[in-house]
Design an enzyme around this catalytic site. Structure first.
Site, PDB file in Angstrom:
ATOM      1  N   GLY A 103       0.831  -1.207   0.000  1.00 32.48           N
ATOM      2  CA  GLY A 103       0.000   0.000   0.000  1.00 32.48           C
ATOM      3  C   GLY A 103       0.863   1.254   0.000  1.00 32.48           C
ATOM      4  N   GLN A 104       0.206   2.399  -0.058  1.00 30.93           N
ATOM      5  CA  GLN A 104       0.940   3.678  -0.123  1.00 30.93           C
ATOM      6  C   GLN A 104       1.826   3.881   1.097  1.00 30.93           C
ATOM      7  OE1 GLN A 104      -1.022   7.198  -1.841  1.00 30.93           O
ATOM      8  NE2 GLN A 104      -2.841   6.394  -0.835  1.00 30.93           N
ATOM      9  N   LEU A 105       1.258   3.668   2.270  1.00 31.17           N
ATOM     10  CA  LEU A 105       2.022   3.911   3.492  1.00 31.17           C
ATOM     11  C   LEU A 105       3.083   2.825   3.697  1.00 31.17           C
ATOM     12  CD1 LEU A 105       2.490   5.651   5.967  1.00 31.17           C
ATOM     13  CD2 LEU A 105       0.702   4.364   7.151  1.00 31.17           C
ATOM     14  N   LYS A 112     -13.694   1.314  10.584  1.00 33.16           N
ATOM     15  CA  LYS A 112     -12.421   1.794  11.143  1.00 33.16           C
ATOM     16  C   LYS A 112     -12.612   2.180  12.615  1.00 33.16           C
ATOM     17  CE  LYS A 112      -8.937   2.577   9.074  1.00 33.16           C
ATOM     18  NZ  LYS A 112      -7.727   1.742   8.818  1.00 33.16           N
ATOM     19  N   ASP A 167      -9.712  10.055   9.423  1.00 38.04           N
ATOM     20  CA  ASP A 167     -10.541  11.233   9.749  1.00 38.04           C
ATOM     21  C   ASP A 167     -12.029  10.919   9.521  1.00 38.04           C
ATOM     22  OD1 ASP A 167     -10.013  10.945   6.986  1.00 38.04           O
ATOM     23  OD2 ASP A 167     -10.346  13.085   6.600  1.00 38.04           O
ATOM     24  N   TYR A 199      -8.930  -2.145   4.551  1.00 37.90           N
ATOM     25  CA  TYR A 199      -9.889  -2.078   3.441  1.00 37.90           C
ATOM     26  C   TYR A 199     -10.127  -0.583   3.228  1.00 37.90           C
ATOM     27  CZ  TYR A 199     -14.017  -3.118   0.610  1.00 37.90           C
ATOM     28  OH  TYR A 199     -14.918  -3.236  -0.415  1.00 37.90           O
ATOM     29  N   TYR A 236     -17.135   2.515   5.717  1.00 39.24           N
ATOM     30  CA  TYR A 236     -15.677   2.507   5.925  1.00 39.24           C
ATOM     31  C   TYR A 236     -15.344   3.133   7.283  1.00 39.24           C
ATOM     32  CZ  TYR A 236     -10.876   4.308   5.422  1.00 39.24           C
ATOM     33  OH  TYR A 236      -9.549   4.652   5.631  1.00 39.24           O
TER      34      TYR A 236
HETATM   35  N1  NAP Z   1      -5.705   6.647   1.570  1.00 38.33           N
HETATM   36  C1  NAP Z   1      -6.278   7.584   2.299  1.00 38.33           C
HETATM   37  O1  NAP Z   1      -6.655   8.649   1.794  1.00 38.33           O
HETATM   38  C2  NAP Z   1      -6.459   7.386   3.780  1.00 38.33           C
HETATM   39  C3  NAP Z   1      -7.138   8.373   4.516  1.00 38.33           C
HETATM   40  C4  NAP Z   1      -7.304   8.174   5.890  1.00 38.33           C
HETATM   41  C5  NAP Z   1      -6.801   7.041   6.499  1.00 38.33           C
HETATM   42  N2  NAP Z   1      -6.161   6.106   5.752  1.00 38.33           N
HETATM   43  C6  NAP Z   1      -5.646   4.903   6.433  1.00 38.33           C
HETATM   44  O2  NAP Z   1      -4.239   4.875   6.275  1.00 38.33           O
HETATM   45  C7  NAP Z   1      -3.796   3.509   6.221  1.00 38.33           C
HETATM   46  C8  NAP Z   1      -2.885   3.323   5.018  1.00 38.33           C
HETATM   47  O3  NAP Z   1      -3.632   3.659   3.860  1.00 38.33           O
HETATM   48  P1  NAP Z   1      -3.009   3.588   2.397  1.00 38.33           P
HETATM   49  O4  NAP Z   1      -3.388   4.838   1.702  1.00 38.33           O
HETATM   50  O5  NAP Z   1      -1.582   3.160   2.457  1.00 38.33           O
HETATM   51  O6  NAP Z   1      -3.907   2.413   1.823  1.00 38.33           O
HETATM   52  P2  NAP Z   1      -3.685   1.483   0.545  1.00 38.33           P
HETATM   53  O7  NAP Z   1      -2.693   2.099  -0.370  1.00 38.33           O
HETATM   54  O8  NAP Z   1      -5.044   1.148   0.061  1.00 38.33           O
HETATM   55  O9  NAP Z   1      -3.011   0.207   1.196  1.00 38.33           O
HETATM   56  C9  NAP Z   1      -3.729  -0.691   1.963  1.00 38.33           C
HETATM   57  C10 NAP Z   1      -3.004  -2.007   1.907  1.00 38.33           C
HETATM   58  O10 NAP Z   1      -3.775  -2.952   2.663  1.00 38.33           O
HETATM   59  C11 NAP Z   1      -3.683  -4.158   1.968  1.00 38.33           C
HETATM   60  N3  NAP Z   1      -4.793  -5.048   2.287  1.00 38.33           N
HETATM   61  C12 NAP Z   1      -6.097  -4.938   1.955  1.00 38.33           C
HETATM   62  N4  NAP Z   1      -6.781  -6.010   2.360  1.00 38.33           N
HETATM   63  C13 NAP Z   1      -5.884  -6.827   2.949  1.00 38.33           C
HETATM   64  C14 NAP Z   1      -5.973  -8.089   3.556  1.00 38.33           C
HETATM   65  N5  NAP Z   1      -7.117  -8.769   3.604  1.00 38.33           N
HETATM   66  N6  NAP Z   1      -4.838  -8.630   4.085  1.00 38.33           N
HETATM   67  C15 NAP Z   1      -3.660  -7.976   4.016  1.00 38.33           C
HETATM   68  N7  NAP Z   1      -3.516  -6.780   3.440  1.00 38.33           N
HETATM   69  C16 NAP Z   1      -4.613  -6.217   2.923  1.00 38.33           C
HETATM   70  C17 NAP Z   1      -3.720  -3.811   0.510  1.00 38.33           C
HETATM   71  O11 NAP Z   1      -3.189  -4.894  -0.216  1.00 38.33           O
HETATM   72  P3  NAP Z   1      -3.159  -4.941  -1.837  1.00 38.33           P
HETATM   73  O12 NAP Z   1      -2.018  -4.023  -2.198  1.00 38.33           O
HETATM   74  O13 NAP Z   1      -2.889  -6.360  -2.132  1.00 38.33           O
HETATM   75  O14 NAP Z   1      -4.493  -4.449  -2.289  1.00 38.33           O
HETATM   76  C18 NAP Z   1      -2.864  -2.562   0.475  1.00 38.33           C
HETATM   77  O15 NAP Z   1      -1.512  -2.899   0.217  1.00 38.33           O
HETATM   78  C19 NAP Z   1      -5.059   2.652   6.217  1.00 38.33           C
HETATM   79  O16 NAP Z   1      -5.305   2.206   7.517  1.00 38.33           O
HETATM   80  C20 NAP Z   1      -6.163   3.613   5.831  1.00 38.33           C
HETATM   81  O17 NAP Z   1      -7.402   3.240   6.369  1.00 38.33           O
HETATM   82  C21 NAP Z   1      -5.969   6.249   4.420  1.00 38.33           C
END
Ligand code: NAP
Length: 298
Positions: free
Chosen positions: A10-12, A131, A104, A63, A127
């Protein structure tokens, strides 16, 4: 400290991995992708931690498909709540520390001032509800040794995010229509990743039996999505046409809160973090994207 980072694709997760390589501290980190550790398999989770030993879990897996979650509640709840509950139970019974990332979107967005960690939560979509259920599970299972960081509008050099969407539209030469009545603060994933690494290294985090806490982290300042797109266009020097629209002109399956600006005072004071202004971090990210795409062409 032997550390597991979940959601490594994922991004982070990717941003933390890059920082760990730059800082030459890879030896103490294990990065698990979904293929290596699937959170939807609760029994598999239990077995994984029986054979792999860690001092710290940084849970970046989630998710994150906000609209899809409205029709896929069970899966969103499984990953964002039930799997996290299982991780917290495992962490609690094996004295593993936990840093978990939340959102948020646990807020309804009706507050006019920046949200504090102590403010009432009231998610508007599935969502956010899943969370929040995950947050509550962590706090009730782990009285100590857990940190939850709520973040917002995460973007990076990787994957699907707002910056990537705008760049794709610009490439196609499309006129843009972007909502201007949802206010928040973007977060450059690399800045959040660095904040997490600084927290891990801090004296406070390494003290024993620290009471579990929720913190807010995004970049500094605030903007709406239209402002964000305008800044991208300005930095790139593009002459594309950008139109401001209202949320009702861009209907989405999930409701979104109108204002999710969060106060970062608690995290910056307790861990001595310096937080970058969102426009400065956006410039860094766009520069890195252009370096990556140039080196891909060569
Ligand atoms: N993106 C935003 O704008 C945002 C805003 C607020 C909070 N957040 C929080 O910040 C955190 C990091 O977000 P991000 O932007 O890095 O999200 P992301 O890019 O969507 O990455 C999420 C990762 O979780 C993995 N994942 C999903 N289902 C899974 C499962 N069943 N088992 C294992 N891994 C699984 C995905 O795997 P795949 O690569 O295989 O799909 C992906 O690599 C998350 O907790 C998110 O809720 C994000």
């Amino acid at each position: 400290m032997r550390t597991l980072v979940t959601g490594a694709n994922g991004q982070l997760g990717k941003s933390i991995k890059n920082l760990v390589i730059q800082q030459q501290i890879s030896d103490s980190f294990v990065f698990a992708t979904r293929d290596q550790l699937n959170l939807s398999d609760l029994q598999g989770l239990k077995s994984y931690f029986e054979t792999h030993k860690f001092d710290l879990i940084v849970n970046c897996a989630a998710y994150t498909k906000v609209d899809k979650a409205e029709i896929d509640e069970n899966q969103a709840n499984l990953i964002n709540h039930l799997a996290l509950k299982k991780i917290a139970e495992i962490a609690q019974s094996n004295s593993i520390k936990l840093i978990h990332i939340s959102t948020d979107f646990v807020f309804d967005g009706f507050k006019s001032q920046p949200y504090l960690e102590s403010d009432t939560t009231n998610p508007l979509n599935i969502y956010g509800k899943t969370k929040l259920a995950g947050e509550n599970a962590v706090i009730s299972i782990m009285k100590f040794n857990a940190i939850i960081i709520r973040t917002s509008g995460v973007y990076s050099e990787y994957g699907n995010n707002f910056v990537d969407t705008i760049l794709k539209q610009l490439k196609k030469g499309n006129e843009l229509h972007v909502v201007s009545d949802q206010i928040g603060t973007p977060t450059y994933a690399s800045d959040l990743g660095l904040a997490i690494l600084n927290i891990i290294k801090s004296e406070k985090f390494n003290r024993n039996k620290q009471e579990s806490q929720i913190y807010h982290y995004s970049n500094n300042g605030f903007c709406n999505w239209y402002d964000f797109a305008k800044e991208i266009i300005k930095i790139l020097g593009s002459n594309c046409i950008l139109n401001s629209i209202k949320t009702e002109d861009y209907p989405t399956t999930a409701n979104r809160p109108r204002n999710t600006v969060m106060s970062k005072d608690k995290i910056s004071q307790e861990f001595g973090l310096k937080i970058n202004f969102w426009k400065d971090s956006l410039k860094v990210c766009l520069k890195n994207i252009s370096v990556i795409s140039t080196s891909n062409k060569n």
